[in-house]
Motif scaffolding. Structure first.
Motif, short mmCIF file in Angstrom:
data_model
loop_
_atom_site.label_atom_id
_atom_site.label_comp_id
_atom_site.label_asym_id
_atom_site.label_seq_id
_atom_site.Cartn_x
_atom_site.Cartn_y
_atom_site.Cartn_z
N MET A 1 0.83 -1.21 0.00
CA MET A 1 0.00 0.00 0.00
C MET A 1 0.86 1.26 0.00
N GLU A 2 1.99 1.18 0.70
CA GLU A 2 2.85 2.36 0.79
C GLU A 2 3.38 2.77 -0.58
N GLU A 3 3.72 1.78 -1.41
CA GLU A 3 4.22 2.08 -2.75
C GLU A 3 3.13 2.78 -3.59
N TRP A 4 1.89 2.30 -3.43
CA TRP A 4 0.76 2.89 -4.16
C TRP A 4 0.55 4.34 -3.73
N ILE A 5 0.61 4.58 -2.41
CA ILE A 5 0.45 5.94 -1.87
C ILE A 5 1.56 6.85 -2.41
N ASN A 6 2.78 6.35 -2.37
CA ASN A 6 3.92 7.14 -2.84
C ASN A 6 3.81 7.48 -4.32
N SER A 7 3.38 6.50 -5.12
CA SER A 7 3.28 6.74 -6.56
C SER A 7 2.23 7.79 -6.90
N ILE A 8 1.12 7.79 -6.17
CA ILE A 8 0.06 8.78 -6.41
C ILE A 8 0.54 10.18 -6.06
N MET A 9 1.25 10.31 -4.93
CA MET A 9 1.74 11.63 -4.54
C MET A 9 2.85 12.12 -5.46
N ASN A 10 3.68 11.20 -5.93
CA ASN A 10 4.74 11.58 -6.87
C ASN A 10 4.15 12.07 -8.19
N GLU A 11 3.05 11.46 -8.59
CA GLU A 11 2.45 11.80 -9.88
C GLU A 11 1.57 13.03 -9.83
N PHE A 12 0.79 13.17 -8.73
CA PHE A 12 -0.22 14.24 -8.68
C PHE A 12 0.11 15.36 -7.68
N GLY A 13 1.16 15.22 -6.89
CA GLY A 13 1.56 16.28 -5.97
C GLY A 13 0.49 16.64 -4.95
N TYR A 14 0.16 17.93 -4.88
CA TYR A 14 -0.81 18.41 -3.89
C TYR A 14 -2.18 17.74 -4.07
N LEU A 15 -2.59 17.57 -5.31
CA LEU A 15 -3.89 16.94 -5.57
C LEU A 15 -3.90 15.51 -5.03
N GLY A 16 -2.78 14.82 -5.21
CA GLY A 16 -2.66 13.46 -4.68
C GLY A 16 -2.78 13.42 -3.17
N VAL A 17 -2.14 14.39 -2.50
CA VAL A 17 -2.22 14.48 -1.03
C VAL A 17 -3.66 14.71 -0.60
N PHE A 18 -4.33 15.65 -1.28
CA PHE A 18 -5.73 15.97 -0.96
C PHE A 18 -6.62 14.74 -1.10
N LEU A 19 -6.52 14.06 -2.22
CA LEU A 19 -7.39 12.91 -2.49
C LEU A 19 -7.11 11.75 -1.54
N LEU A 20 -5.85 11.49 -1.27
CA LEU A 20 -5.49 10.38 -0.38
C LEU A 20 -5.97 10.62 1.04
N ILE A 21 -5.80 11.85 1.52
CA ILE A 21 -6.23 12.17 2.88
C ILE A 21 -7.75 12.17 3.00
N ALA A 22 -8.44 12.65 1.97
CA ALA A 22 -9.91 12.60 1.97
C ALA A 22 -10.37 11.15 2.00
N LEU A 23 -9.71 10.31 1.21
CA LEU A 23 -10.04 8.88 1.17
C LEU A 23 -9.73 8.20 2.50
N GLU A 24 -8.63 8.61 3.11
CA GLU A 24 -8.23 8.04 4.41
C GLU A 24 -9.28 8.30 5.48
N ASN A 25 -9.93 9.45 5.39
CA ASN A 25 -10.95 9.77 6.38
C ASN A 25 -12.21 8.94 6.19
N ILE A 26 -12.50 8.59 4.94
CA ILE A 26 -13.69 7.79 4.66
C ILE A 26 -13.42 6.31 4.87
N PHE A 27 -12.19 5.89 4.57
CA PHE A 27 -11.77 4.50 4.76
C PHE A 27 -10.58 4.48 5.71
N PRO A 28 -10.82 4.50 7.03
CA PRO A 28 -9.77 4.62 8.04
C PRO A 28 -8.58 3.67 7.92
#
Length: 200
Positions: A1-28
Motif C-alpha cells: 500500500m505504501e508504494e501505491w500511496i507514494n506513486s500517487i503523490m509523486n504523480e499528482f503532488g498536492y492533488l494526490g495528497v488531498f485525495l489520499l487524505i480525503a479517502l483516508e478519512n472515509i476508509f480509516p
C-alpha cells in the motif's frame, strides 16, 4: 500500500495528497501517518512546501470528515428509533438507550470530536456520531479543522525533519495505533458486560 500511496503523490503532488487524505478519512484503514510523513519528506526534494502540504491535507481531511458527518445525519435518532422498533428485541436495545447515548454526545460531543481527531482510527469515525446527534455543523467544522490541523502539522513536519528516517515515525505510530485498538476492544467489552448486567 505504501508504494501505491507514494506513486500517487509523486504523480499528482498536492492533488494526490488531498485525495489520499480525503479517502483516508472515509476508509480509516488507509494510514494517514504514511501519507503525511511521505508528503513532508517530498518537500525536501520537490517544489512542494510544508505549509502548503499542511493546508491541502487539512482540506482533504475535513472534506472526508464532512462526508461521514453527512452519513451520520442520515442515521439520526428518529431513524434509529424506527430500527429499534423493528429490531430492538433482537439487539436488546430500547429507545431509552438511544436517547441516553444521544444526550451523552450532546453534553461531551464537542470535546470528543476535537480530541478524537488526534487518535488513529477513531479520528475518522467520530464524524458519524457527530452527525447522528445533529451536532451544529459550524461547531463540528471548527473542532474537526482544529484537531486535524494539529495532527497534520505534527506528521508533515516530522516527515520533513526526519527525511529518510521518516519510517521510524510510522513504526511508532503503528505501536500507538495497536495500543489504541486494544483499548477500544477492552472498552467495548466493558460496556457490553455493563450493559448486560444492567439489563438483568
Amino acid at each position: 500500500m505504501e508504494e501505491w500511496i507514494n506513486s500517487i503523490m509523486n504523480e499528482f503532488g498536492y492533488l494526490g495528497v488531498f485525495l489520499l487524505i480525503a479517502l483516508e478519512n472515509i476508509f480509516p484503514p488507509i494510514p494517514s501517518e504514511v501519507i503525511l510523513t511521505f508528503a513532508g519528506y517530498m518537500t525536501l526534494s520537490t517544489e512542494m512546501t510544508v505549509a502548503n502540504v499542511i493546508f491541502v491535507s487539512t482540506a482533504g481531511s475535513v472534506t472526508g470528515a464532512v462526508i461521514l458527518y453527512g452519513i451520520g445525519l442520515l442515521l439520526d435518532v428518529e431513524r434509529l428509533e424506527k430500527i429499534i422498533d423493528r429490531w430492538g428485541k433482537v439487539l436488546r436495545l430500547t429507545k431509552k438507550d438511544i436517547h441516553k447515548a444521544d444526550a451523552w454526545f450532546d453534553k461531551y460531543g464537542p470535546w470528543t470530536v476535537f480530541f478524537c481527531r488526534l487518535i488513529p482510527l477513531i479520528r475518522s469515525l467520530i464524524s458519524i456520531p457527530a452527525g447522528m446527534s445533529n451536532m451544529k455543523f459550524w461547531l463540528f467544522l471548527i473542532l474537526t479543522t482544529a484537531g486535524t490541523l494539529i495532527w497534520n502539522t505534527l506528521l508533515v513536519n516530522a516527515g520533513a525533519i526526519l527525511g529518510e528516517n521518516r519510517h521510524k515515525i510510522v513504526e511508532y505510530m503503528d505501536i500507538f495505533s495497536n495500543v489504541v485498538y486494544v483499548l477500544i476492544v477492552l472498552a467495548f467489552i466493558y460496556f457490553v458486560v455493563k450493559f448486560i448486567k444492567s439489563r438483568r
